[in-house]
Write an enzyme that holds these catalytic residues in place. Structure first.
Site, PDB file in Angstrom:
ATOM      1  N   VAL A 108      10.742  23.536   7.892  1.00 50.64           N
ATOM      2  CA  VAL A 108       9.605  24.401   7.556  1.00 50.64           C
ATOM      3  C   VAL A 108       9.137  25.139   8.807  1.00 50.64           C
ATOM      4  N   LYS A 136      -1.169   4.084  -6.809  1.00 51.20           N
ATOM      5  CA  LYS A 136      -0.527   3.287  -7.860  1.00 51.20           C
ATOM      6  C   LYS A 136      -1.252   3.464  -9.197  1.00 51.20           C
ATOM      7  N   GLU A 194       6.237   9.687  -4.250  1.00 49.91           N
ATOM      8  CA  GLU A 194       5.327   9.033  -5.212  1.00 49.91           C
ATOM      9  C   GLU A 194       4.392  10.083  -5.852  1.00 49.91           C
ATOM     10  N   HIS A 251      17.143 -15.641 -18.547  1.00 51.75           N
ATOM     11  CA  HIS A 251      17.780 -14.599 -19.346  1.00 51.75           C
ATOM     12  C   HIS A 251      16.917 -14.294 -20.552  1.00 51.75           C
ATOM     13  N   ALA A 310       0.793  -1.825   4.253  1.00 55.29           N
ATOM     14  CA  ALA A 310      -0.375  -2.678   4.085  1.00 55.29           C
ATOM     15  C   ALA A 310      -0.026  -4.159   4.317  1.00 55.29           C
ATOM     16  N   SER A 320      -4.542   4.556  10.493  1.00 56.63           N
ATOM     17  CA  SER A 320      -3.851   5.830  10.725  1.00 56.63           C
ATOM     18  C   SER A 320      -4.450   6.938   9.874  1.00 56.63           C
ATOM     19  N   ILE A 346       5.254   9.155   0.476  1.00 54.11           N
ATOM     20  CA  ILE A 346       4.098   9.812  -0.153  1.00 54.11           C
ATOM     21  C   ILE A 346       4.555  11.003  -0.989  1.00 54.11           C
ATOM     22  N   ASP A 376      -1.442  -0.226  11.238  1.00 51.39           N
ATOM     23  CA  ASP A 376      -0.870   1.113  11.469  1.00 51.39           C
ATOM     24  C   ASP A 376      -1.110   1.632  12.882  1.00 51.39           C
TER      25      ASP A 376
HETATM   26  P1  FAD Z   1      -6.284   1.380   7.486  1.00 52.96           P
HETATM   27  O1  FAD Z   1      -6.078   0.940   6.108  1.00 52.96           O
HETATM   28  O2  FAD Z   1      -6.015   2.808   7.814  1.00 52.96           O
HETATM   29  O3  FAD Z   1      -7.796   1.021   7.857  1.00 52.96           O
HETATM   30  C1  FAD Z   1      -8.375   1.376   9.050  1.00 52.96           C
HETATM   31  C2  FAD Z   1      -9.870   1.427   8.854  1.00 52.96           C
HETATM   32  O4  FAD Z   1     -10.482   1.529  10.124  1.00 52.96           O
HETATM   33  C3  FAD Z   1     -10.350   2.627   8.056  1.00 52.96           C
HETATM   34  O5  FAD Z   1     -11.195   2.208   7.014  1.00 52.96           O
HETATM   35  C4  FAD Z   1     -11.125   3.457   9.070  1.00 52.96           C
HETATM   36  O6  FAD Z   1     -12.228   4.157   8.514  1.00 52.96           O
HETATM   37  C5  FAD Z   1     -11.605   2.390  10.028  1.00 52.96           C
HETATM   38  N1  FAD Z   1     -11.889   2.872  11.372  1.00 52.96           N
HETATM   39  C6  FAD Z   1     -11.105   3.626  12.174  1.00 52.96           C
HETATM   40  N2  FAD Z   1     -11.676   3.812  13.376  1.00 52.96           N
HETATM   41  C7  FAD Z   1     -12.877   3.166  13.323  1.00 52.96           C
HETATM   42  C8  FAD Z   1     -13.917   2.979  14.259  1.00 52.96           C
HETATM   43  N3  FAD Z   1     -13.831   3.451  15.494  1.00 52.96           N
HETATM   44  N4  FAD Z   1     -15.003   2.279  13.866  1.00 52.96           N
HETATM   45  C9  FAD Z   1     -15.090   1.764  12.623  1.00 52.96           C
HETATM   46  N5  FAD Z   1     -14.117   1.887  11.704  1.00 52.96           N
HETATM   47  C10 FAD Z   1     -13.025   2.587  12.050  1.00 52.96           C
HETATM   48  N6  FAD Z   1       1.305   0.753   2.098  1.00 52.96           N
HETATM   49  C11 FAD Z   1       1.886  -0.201   1.351  1.00 52.96           C
HETATM   50  O7  FAD Z   1       2.241  -1.256   1.873  1.00 52.96           O
HETATM   51  N7  FAD Z   1       2.067  -0.025  -0.002  1.00 52.96           N
HETATM   52  C12 FAD Z   1       1.723   1.115  -0.619  1.00 52.96           C
HETATM   53  O8  FAD Z   1       1.907   1.240  -1.830  1.00 52.96           O
HETATM   54  C13 FAD Z   1       1.133   2.148   0.147  1.00 52.96           C
HETATM   55  N8  FAD Z   1       0.757   3.294  -0.436  1.00 52.96           N
HETATM   56  C14 FAD Z   1       0.158   4.265   0.317  1.00 52.96           C
HETATM   57  C15 FAD Z   1      -0.192   5.454  -0.306  1.00 52.96           C
HETATM   58  C16 FAD Z   1      -0.792   6.467   0.418  1.00 52.96           C
HETATM   59  C17 FAD Z   1      -1.175   7.756  -0.263  1.00 52.96           C
HETATM   60  C18 FAD Z   1      -1.079   6.256   1.802  1.00 52.96           C
HETATM   61  C19 FAD Z   1      -1.777   7.325   2.590  1.00 52.96           C
HETATM   62  C20 FAD Z   1      -0.729   5.073   2.430  1.00 52.96           C
HETATM   63  C21 FAD Z   1      -0.096   4.074   1.686  1.00 52.96           C
HETATM   64  N9  FAD Z   1       0.313   2.876   2.276  1.00 52.96           N
HETATM   65  C22 FAD Z   1       0.925   1.920   1.530  1.00 52.96           C
HETATM   66  C23 FAD Z   1       0.088   2.605   3.705  1.00 52.96           C
HETATM   67  C24 FAD Z   1      -1.141   1.708   3.883  1.00 52.96           C
HETATM   68  O9  FAD Z   1      -2.258   2.336   3.316  1.00 52.96           O
HETATM   69  C25 FAD Z   1      -1.380   1.425   5.355  1.00 52.96           C
HETATM   70  O10 FAD Z   1      -0.204   0.899   5.935  1.00 52.96           O
HETATM   71  C26 FAD Z   1      -2.504   0.425   5.529  1.00 52.96           C
HETATM   72  O11 FAD Z   1      -3.698   0.899   4.959  1.00 52.96           O
HETATM   73  C27 FAD Z   1      -2.724   0.117   7.017  1.00 52.96           C
HETATM   74  O12 FAD Z   1      -3.762  -0.783   7.147  1.00 52.96           O
HETATM   75  P2  FAD Z   1      -4.663  -0.854   8.455  1.00 52.96           P
HETATM   76  O13 FAD Z   1      -5.604  -1.970   8.220  1.00 52.96           O
HETATM   77  O14 FAD Z   1      -3.804  -0.874   9.653  1.00 52.96           O
HETATM   78  O15 FAD Z   1      -5.439   0.539   8.522  1.00 52.96           O
HETATM   79  P1  NAD Z   2       7.334   9.166   5.704  1.00 49.02           P
HETATM   80  O1  NAD Z   2       7.646   8.872   7.098  1.00 49.02           O
HETATM   81  O2  NAD Z   2       7.685   8.195   4.648  1.00 49.02           O
HETATM   82  O3  NAD Z   2       8.066  10.524   5.261  1.00 49.02           O
HETATM   83  C1  NAD Z   2       7.912  11.709   5.960  1.00 49.02           C
HETATM   84  C2  NAD Z   2       9.077  12.607   5.602  1.00 49.02           C
HETATM   85  O4  NAD Z   2       8.800  13.883   6.120  1.00 49.02           O
HETATM   86  C3  NAD Z   2      10.394  12.129   6.216  1.00 49.02           C
HETATM   87  O5  NAD Z   2      11.385  12.122   5.213  1.00 49.02           O
HETATM   88  C4  NAD Z   2      10.660  13.161   7.287  1.00 49.02           C
HETATM   89  O6  NAD Z   2      12.033  13.386   7.527  1.00 49.02           O
HETATM   90  C5  NAD Z   2       9.984  14.389   6.696  1.00 49.02           C
HETATM   91  N1  NAD Z   2       9.599  15.392   7.667  1.00 49.02           N
HETATM   92  C6  NAD Z   2       9.060  15.196   8.904  1.00 49.02           C
HETATM   93  N2  NAD Z   2       8.860  16.386   9.505  1.00 49.02           N
HETATM   94  C7  NAD Z   2       9.247  17.345   8.617  1.00 49.02           C
HETATM   95  C8  NAD Z   2       9.283  18.761   8.653  1.00 49.02           C
HETATM   96  N3  NAD Z   2       8.879  19.434   9.733  1.00 49.02           N
HETATM   97  N4  NAD Z   2       9.726  19.435   7.564  1.00 49.02           N
HETATM   98  C9  NAD Z   2      10.157  18.742   6.465  1.00 49.02           C
HETATM   99  N5  NAD Z   2      10.160  17.409   6.391  1.00 49.02           N
HETATM  100  C10 NAD Z   2       9.708  16.709   7.443  1.00 49.02           C
HETATM  101  O7  NAD Z   2       5.789   9.553   5.689  1.00 49.02           O
HETATM  102  P2  NAD Z   2       4.774   9.780   4.482  1.00 49.02           P
HETATM  103  O8  NAD Z   2       5.488   9.918   3.196  1.00 49.02           O
HETATM  104  O9  NAD Z   2       3.854  10.852   4.934  1.00 49.02           O
HETATM  105  O10 NAD Z   2       3.993   8.408   4.470  1.00 49.02           O
HETATM  106  C11 NAD Z   2       3.269   7.975   5.640  1.00 49.02           C
HETATM  107  C12 NAD Z   2       3.275   6.493   5.791  1.00 49.02           C
HETATM  108  O11 NAD Z   2       2.534   5.874   4.755  1.00 49.02           O
HETATM  109  C13 NAD Z   2       4.674   5.928   5.757  1.00 49.02           C
HETATM  110  O12 NAD Z   2       4.930   5.324   7.007  1.00 49.02           O
HETATM  111  C14 NAD Z   2       4.679   4.908   4.689  1.00 49.02           C
HETATM  112  O13 NAD Z   2       5.179   3.700   5.154  1.00 49.02           O
HETATM  113  C15 NAD Z   2       3.226   4.754   4.262  1.00 49.02           C
HETATM  114  N6  NAD Z   2       3.239   4.770   2.791  1.00 49.02           N
HETATM  115  C16 NAD Z   2       3.792   3.710   2.156  1.00 49.02           C
HETATM  116  C17 NAD Z   2       3.875   3.698   0.792  1.00 49.02           C
HETATM  117  C18 NAD Z   2       4.517   2.537   0.118  1.00 49.02           C
HETATM  118  O14 NAD Z   2       4.688   1.509   0.743  1.00 49.02           O
HETATM  119  N7  NAD Z   2       4.869   2.632  -1.155  1.00 49.02           N
HETATM  120  C19 NAD Z   2       3.396   4.756   0.049  1.00 49.02           C
HETATM  121  C20 NAD Z   2       2.845   5.830   0.723  1.00 49.02           C
HETATM  122  C21 NAD Z   2       2.764   5.812   2.102  1.00 49.02           C
END
Ligand code: FAD
Ligand code: NAD
Length: 466
Positions: free
Chosen positions: A237, A51, A187, A444, A320, A145, A184, A312
């Site tokens: 792909v 963000k 964005e 408004h 999140a 994850s 992803i 996750d």
């Molecule tokens: P995580 O945030 O993955 O945290 C898990 C933690 O556990 C990590 O710090 C890891 O190091 C730790 N861990 C793992 N195994 C161990 C172990 N054995 N011992 C100690 N520590 C360990 N979601 C939204 O809602 N809004 C968004 O805008 C958004 N944007 C995203 C953008 C990107 C690029 C990505 C990749 C994800 C985004 N997400 C977004 C998804 C969001 O980040 C996840 O859904 C969220 O972080 C999940 O939270 P969690 O607590 O389940 O796990």
């Molecule tokens: P996603 O599931 O949103 O999108 C993956 C895309 O890849 C899908 O459209 C799918 O059809 C496509 N795909 C899968 N296999 C493919 C292939 N072989 N060739 C071409 N396309 C293929 O996953 P993401 O964008 O990687 O994000 C991962 C997770 O992180 C999501 O579950 C999302 O909820 C979370 N996330 C959330 C936010 C947010 O809330 N704004 C932002 C970033 C990530």
């Protein structure tokens, strides 16, 4: 050995929120995190840094493309300093993760840095900076994850990258190829398109954001096409190969032809996989299903009664705020409360511009379930506030039950929809009808008026401003 009421493995939004709620409810609480900063994927390499870059690149686009419309003239060239932009993003991340350190101290939660693994159902071994062993009556797995990959792709993390590397590139790609038109891909694709990269999105399904309402996919696709991104739908792909500084992606199109794409970077964003590596879940008897998720029941309890799992790493949307809700849910369950989560009402947001946001059922889902519904849609361009700011793309669509008028789904694309969706969630939590929404006052001029107008359209097709 120290002993706790609750130990939480993983400090993402699931884990750290669970820890705070456990502590608030009077339980002695420990949290174990393998990295040196707290906050997990979301704060370190997910929500917050993405963000920050979306905001910075949006400012750049405004300055280069739209300031002039507002009568703002900037003499000379406007340039991107990517190094500075990435450094600012990191400062935002550091400040945010530092905030979690503060919250852990404030709530008297013990933080252990190191990899946590089960010895048995009540003991966790910690390897790393705070090596040792702790005991806990209850344990919450919140290990999150990691990015998924396709089996034939070798991620070199330099030019064939995941979101983690895409958040800290040292140059703006000339041509960024993105595999996966999901959240992803879109964005981060928009970030680098704004900064000047050519962008190609290669998606397996026939539309971007395939799990969202098709109307939103269509509208956002138009926005990306208008920005001159190449949107290659229905492309499977087959290979990704690096030759020096060039990356070659081959994909099969609908006609069965192999199409070749060449660029200097390839972002692989095809989803994420639950992460349980090194957890040694089997030592405690915790079941992992064949999708790699920790198996849980409706109380988020694993196959072992004192061990819970959230976020996750379990079934459901990888978001999140879903992880946070589950963290609170488990903490409250542990003290005998009866919390509730309605998974249908967890909103989904894509932070592109225009923003995309949704809650409840899509039209596709309602049709599949044979539910009769009405549609009320209202375009932002008909709103004074949207015209005043110059953000006229998009619409709000409300789906309501044909007989009862209850709101079943709200889908929107436009400026500030990430925030507007909260109104829809609130309305649906209280089982509002479309008429209910149409009858309360919306200030408004605001973007929120589009929600009221869409509700009027859904109730009996009487929007005021179209
Ligand atoms: P995580 O945030 O993955 O945290 C898990 C933690 O556990 C990590 O710090 C890891 O190091 C730790 N861990 C793992 N195994 C161990 C172990 N054995 N011992 C100690 N520590 C360990 N979601 C939204 O809602 N809004 C968004 O805008 C958004 N944007 C995203 C953008 C990107 C690029 C990505 C990749 C994800 C985004 N997400 C977004 C998804 C969001 O980040 C996840 O859904 C969220 O972080 C999940 O939270 P969690 O607590 O389940 O796990
Ligand atoms: P996603 O599931 O949103 O999108 C993956 C895309 O890849 C899908 O459209 C799918 O059809 C496509 N795909 C899968 N296999 C493919 C292939 N072989 N060739 C071409 N396309 C293929 O996953 P993401 O964008 O990687 O994000 C991962 C997770 O992180 C999501 O579950 C999302 O909820 C979370 N996330 C959330 C936010 C947010 O809330 N704004 C932002 C970033 C990530």
């Amino acid at each position: 050995m120290k002993s706790y009421d609750v130990a939480i493995i993983g400090s993402g939004p699931g884990g750290y929120v669970a820890a705070i709620r456990c502590a608030q409810l009077g339980m002695t609480t420990a949290i174990i995190e393998k990295y040196s900063t707290l906050g997990g994927t979301c704060l370190n390499v997910g929500c917050i840094p993405s963000k920050a870059l979306l905001s910075s690149s949006h400012h750049y686009e405004e300055a280069t493309k739209h300031f002039e419309d507002h009568g703002i003239e900037i003499p000379g060239e406007i340039k991107v300093n990517l190094e500075k932009m990435i450094a600012r993003k990191q400062a935002v991340v550091d400040q945010t993760t530092g905030g979690i350190d503060f919250l852990m101290k404030k709530n008297k939660i013990d933080v252990y840095e190191g990899l946590g693994s089960f010895k048995d159902a009540t003991h966790i071994q910690i390897e790393g900076k705070d090596a040792g062993e702790i005991e806990a009556k209850n344990i919450i797995i919140a290990t999150g994850s990691k990015p998924s990959n396709l089996p034939f792709i070798e991620l070199d993390k330099e030019r064939i990258i995941t979101s983690t590397e895409a958040l800290k590139l040292k140059e703006v790609p000339k041509h960024l190829m993105i595999i996966g038109g999901g959240v992803i891909g879109l964005e981060l694709g928009q970030v680098y398109r704004r900064l000047g990269a050519e962008v190609t999105v290669i998606e397996y399904m026939d539309r971007i954001l395939p799990t969202m309402d098709a109307g939103l996919s269509k509208e956002l696709n138009k926005v990306f096409k208008k920005a001159k991104c190449k949107m290659m739908m229905s492309h499977k792909v087959q290979s990704v190969e690096r030759k020096g500084d060039e990356v070659i992606v081959k994909a099969e199109n609908k006609k069965g032809e192999v199409v070749e794409f060449k660029g200097d970077y390839c972002l692989v964003s095809v989803g994420r996989r639950p992460y349980t590596d090194g957890l040694n879940a089997e030592a405690a008897g915790v079941k992992i299903n064949d999708r790699g998720q920790v198996e849980v029941n409706e109380h988020l309890q694993t196959s072992v009664s004192n061990i819970y799992a959230i976020g996750d790493v379990v079934r459901g949307a990888m978001l999140a705020h879903k992880a946070e809700e589950e963290g609170v849910f488990v903490a409250e369950t542990l003290v005998g409360q009866k919390p509730h989560i309605d998974y249908n009402l967890i909103p989904g947001v894509v932070y592109t511009w225009p923003e995309v946001a949704a809650v409840g059922k899509t039209e596709e889902e309602l049709k599949a379930d044979d539910i009769e519904y009405k549609v009320g849609q209202f375009p932002f361009r008909a709103l004074g506030r949207a015209r005043a700011s110059g953000d006229i793309d998009g619409f709000v669509k409300i789906l309501a039950d044909k007989t009862t008028d209850e709101v079943l789904g709200v889908h929107m694309i436009g400026a500030r929809c990430a925030d507007l969706i909260a109104e829809a969630v609130t309305a649906m939590e209280f089982r509002a009808s479309a008429e209910d929404i149409s009858r309360y006052s919306h200030a408004h001029p605001t973007f929120a008026e589009a929600v009221k107008e869409a509700a009027l359209a859904a109730t009996d097709d009487r929007p005021l401003h179209v």
